[in-house]
Design a protein around this motif. Sequence first.
Motif, mmCIF file in Angstrom:
data_model
loop_
_atom_site.group_PDB
_atom_site.id
_atom_site.type_symbol
_atom_site.label_atom_id
_atom_site.label_comp_id
_atom_site.label_asym_id
_atom_site.label_seq_id
_atom_site.Cartn_x
_atom_site.Cartn_y
_atom_site.Cartn_z
ATOM 1 N N ARG A 224 0.796 -1.228 0.000
ATOM 2 C CA ARG A 224 0.000 0.000 0.000
ATOM 3 C C ARG A 224 0.830 1.280 0.000
ATOM 4 N NH1 ARG A 224 -5.300 -0.608 1.716
ATOM 5 N NH2 ARG A 224 -5.407 1.627 1.194
ATOM 6 N N PHE A 225 2.038 1.242 0.570
ATOM 7 C CA PHE A 225 2.795 2.477 0.749
ATOM 8 C C PHE A 225 4.166 2.408 0.073
ATOM 9 C CE2 PHE A 225 -0.068 2.058 4.449
ATOM 10 C CZ PHE A 225 -0.857 3.186 4.231
ATOM 11 N N ASN A 226 5.155 1.923 0.815
ATOM 12 C CA ASN A 226 6.531 1.927 0.304
ATOM 13 C C ASN A 226 7.052 0.496 0.238
ATOM 14 O OD1 ASN A 226 9.588 2.028 0.576
ATOM 15 N ND2 ASN A 226 9.137 4.201 0.243
ATOM 16 N N PHE A 227 7.380 0.046 -0.964
ATOM 17 C CA PHE A 227 7.829 -1.344 -1.139
ATOM 18 C C PHE A 227 9.120 -1.607 -0.366
ATOM 19 C CE2 PHE A 227 10.364 -4.576 -3.246
ATOM 20 C CZ PHE A 227 9.455 -5.618 -3.375
ATOM 21 N N TYR A 228 10.067 -0.673 -0.418
ATOM 22 C CA TYR A 228 11.381 -0.865 0.199
ATOM 23 C C TYR A 228 11.251 -1.043 1.709
ATOM 24 C CZ TYR A 228 16.102 0.233 1.815
ATOM 25 O OH TYR A 228 17.318 0.201 2.451
ATOM 26 N N TYR A 229 10.585 -0.079 2.378
ATOM 27 C CA TYR A 229 10.435 -0.168 3.834
ATOM 28 C C TYR A 229 9.517 -1.332 4.216
ATOM 29 C CZ TYR A 229 12.735 4.356 4.115
ATOM 30 O OH TYR A 229 13.652 5.370 4.027
ATOM 31 N N GLY A 230 8.526 -1.610 3.391
ATOM 32 C CA GLY A 230 7.652 -2.742 3.650
ATOM 33 C C GLY A 230 8.408 -4.056 3.608
ATOM 34 N N PHE A 231 9.325 -4.158 2.635
ATOM 35 C CA PHE A 231 10.129 -5.383 2.524
ATOM 36 C C PHE A 231 11.017 -5.560 3.758
ATOM 37 C CE2 PHE A 231 14.161 -7.412 1.333
ATOM 38 C CZ PHE A 231 13.694 -8.632 0.861
ATOM 39 N N ILE A 232 11.662 -4.474 4.207
ATOM 40 C CA ILE A 232 12.534 -4.547 5.386
ATOM 41 C C ILE A 232 11.740 -4.927 6.632
ATOM 42 C CG2 ILE A 232 13.982 -3.186 6.942
ATOM 43 C CD1 ILE A 232 14.937 -1.599 4.539
ATOM 44 N N LEU A 233 10.582 -4.288 6.831
ATOM 45 C CA LEU A 233 9.757 -4.596 7.998
ATOM 46 C C LEU A 233 9.248 -6.034 7.956
ATOM 47 C CD1 LEU A 233 7.712 -1.280 8.352
ATOM 48 C CD2 LEU A 233 9.491 -2.118 9.899
ATOM 49 N N SER A 234 8.853 -6.492 6.782
ATOM 50 C CA SER A 234 8.370 -7.871 6.639
ATOM 51 C C SER A 234 9.482 -8.861 6.961
ATOM 52 C CB SER A 234 7.853 -8.111 5.219
ATOM 53 O OG SER A 234 6.783 -7.263 4.920
ATOM 54 N N PHE A 235 10.676 -8.544 6.478
ATOM 55 C CA PHE A 235 11.821 -9.421 6.751
ATOM 56 C C PHE A 235 12.128 -9.468 8.242
ATOM 57 C CE2 PHE A 235 16.403 -9.913 7.412
ATOM 58 C CZ PHE A 235 16.618 -11.143 6.799
ATOM 59 N N LEU A 236 12.138 -8.288 8.897
ATOM 60 C CA LEU A 236 12.411 -8.238 10.340
ATOM 61 C C LEU A 236 11.329 -8.968 11.132
ATOM 62 C CD1 LEU A 236 13.616 -4.537 10.734
ATOM 63 C CD2 LEU A 236 15.014 -6.605 10.824
ATOM 64 N N GLY A 237 10.064 -8.794 10.730
ATOM 65 C CA GLY A 237 8.974 -9.484 11.414
ATOM 66 C C GLY A 237 9.074 -10.988 11.274
ATOM 67 N N LEU A 238 9.378 -11.439 10.050
ATOM 68 C CA LEU A 238 9.515 -12.883 9.813
ATOM 69 C C LEU A 238 10.699 -13.445 10.585
ATOM 70 C CD1 LEU A 238 8.335 -15.248 8.197
ATOM 71 C CD2 LEU A 238 9.927 -14.687 6.348
#
Length: 407
Positions: free
Chosen positions: A207-221
Motif C-alpha cells: 500500500r505504501f513503500n515497497f522498500y520499507y515494507g520489505f525490510i519490515l516484513s523481513f524483520l517481522g519474519l
Amino acid sequence: MKSWQIFKIWGIPFKIHSYWFVILFLFSWSISNQINLSSGDIYNPKEAWIVGFLTSFFLLSSIISHEVLHTFVSLNQGVKIKKITFYFLGAILQIDKYCQTAIGNIKIAIVRPLSCFATAFILLFISNINSSQELIFLSIVSRVGILNLLLGFLNLLPIGSLDGGNLLKSIIWYFSGSKNKGRNFLNKVNLSLSFLVLIFGIICLFRFNFYYGFILSFLGLFGVNSSKSENQFFKIENILKFSKVSELKLKPLRKIEFDSNFSELNKLVKNKNDASDKYFFVTNNGRWTGFIDENILKNVSIKKWERHFVGDFKKSIDSFESVYSNDKLWKTIEKLEETNDGFILVLNAADIPLGIIDRSKIGNFIFNKLGFNLPLDIVNKFNYKNQYPLGIELPRIINLMKQKGDL
C-alpha cells in the motif's frame, strides 16, 4: 576476521573487530550525506565529513564506555566474563558464568540504557547552554547526544537479548520467583511484536513503500522464526533437565556364552544388523560375567580361533562406563561425552545390565519428544556414525544451562 585488543580492565580484554571500522566509515558517510542535503549552505563537503566522522567516532566510543560500566556491574553481580569484542553498535561477551539472581540481572540490564540516557542528557545540556560560535563542535555534541538518546530507547525495547528484553524477563522472574516464567513471557512478547511488525510490513509493502515494507516484513519474519526457535530450545532444555534414562529406547545387548570360540564370535559379527555395534556381553548360565570387543578377532590368528574362547578374553562389566536407568538425561550425556567411543551401559537398581545407549539414541529421543519423527534412512545414518542427529549440540546446551544456573 581479525580483532584487536584496545585495553584490558579487571583481567578482561576489550577487543574491536574489523567490522567496527566498517560501521565507523558507513556512519561517517551517512551522516555527512545527511548534512550535505540538509545543511549544505552551512557546511562545505570537507566540514560535513569532519562532523560525520567525529560524530560516528564519539558515538562508538561512548558505546565502549557504556560497556565498561556494564562490565563493572556484571562482575559485581557474580558474572564471569572471558572477553568482550565490539561489533557494529554493540558488543559480544564471552561469558563463563551468568548472574544467578533476578535482582542482579535487573541491575545488569538497566545499567546500559541509563548510561545512554545520562550521556545524552549531559551532551544535550552542553550543546544548549554553550554560547560558542563553533558550529562544528556544537553539531557533533548535539548529534552524539541525540544518538545516545535513541540508543537508550532502543536498548529498552523488550526484544530478545536486548537489555529491555533481559530487564522484562528479570522483573517477571523477580516477582514470580520463576526464571522460566520470565523467559516464557518475554518469548510471547517477542512473538506478538514480531507478528505486528510482519503484518505492518506486508501492508506497507503493497500500500505504501515497497522498500520499507520489505525490510519490515523481513524483520517481522525473522522475529517470528527466532521466537519459535527459542521456544524449541526451551523445550530441549526441559527434556534434558527432567527426562530420565528409563524413558529411552535402549539398544539390546548382544549376548555370547563364555565357552563360545572365536569362530562362533566371527559368525555373530558377520550377521550383526547395526554396523556401530562392536560389543558382546558374556554370559554364563544366564549370569552376566563380562564383555568383549569384537576387534579382539584381529589380535588372534585365524588358525587359533577354534581353540580360543571368549570367556578367556572378557573384561569386567564394571570397567564399561555405565549409568542407572533413573539417572537424569543431562548427566548421562556428560558421562557419555567422557567415553572414548560414545557408548554407555544402562543398569537397573540391582546393577543388572539393561541395554546400551549412544548419541543417536539420545538424539532420536529428544526429536521424538519435540514431535519430529526423523526418516529411517537419516536415523540409520546417524546410528552408523554415532552422532547426535542433525548436528544438535547437546553438550554445548548443557554447558550453557550450567553457566546460567539452570542445572
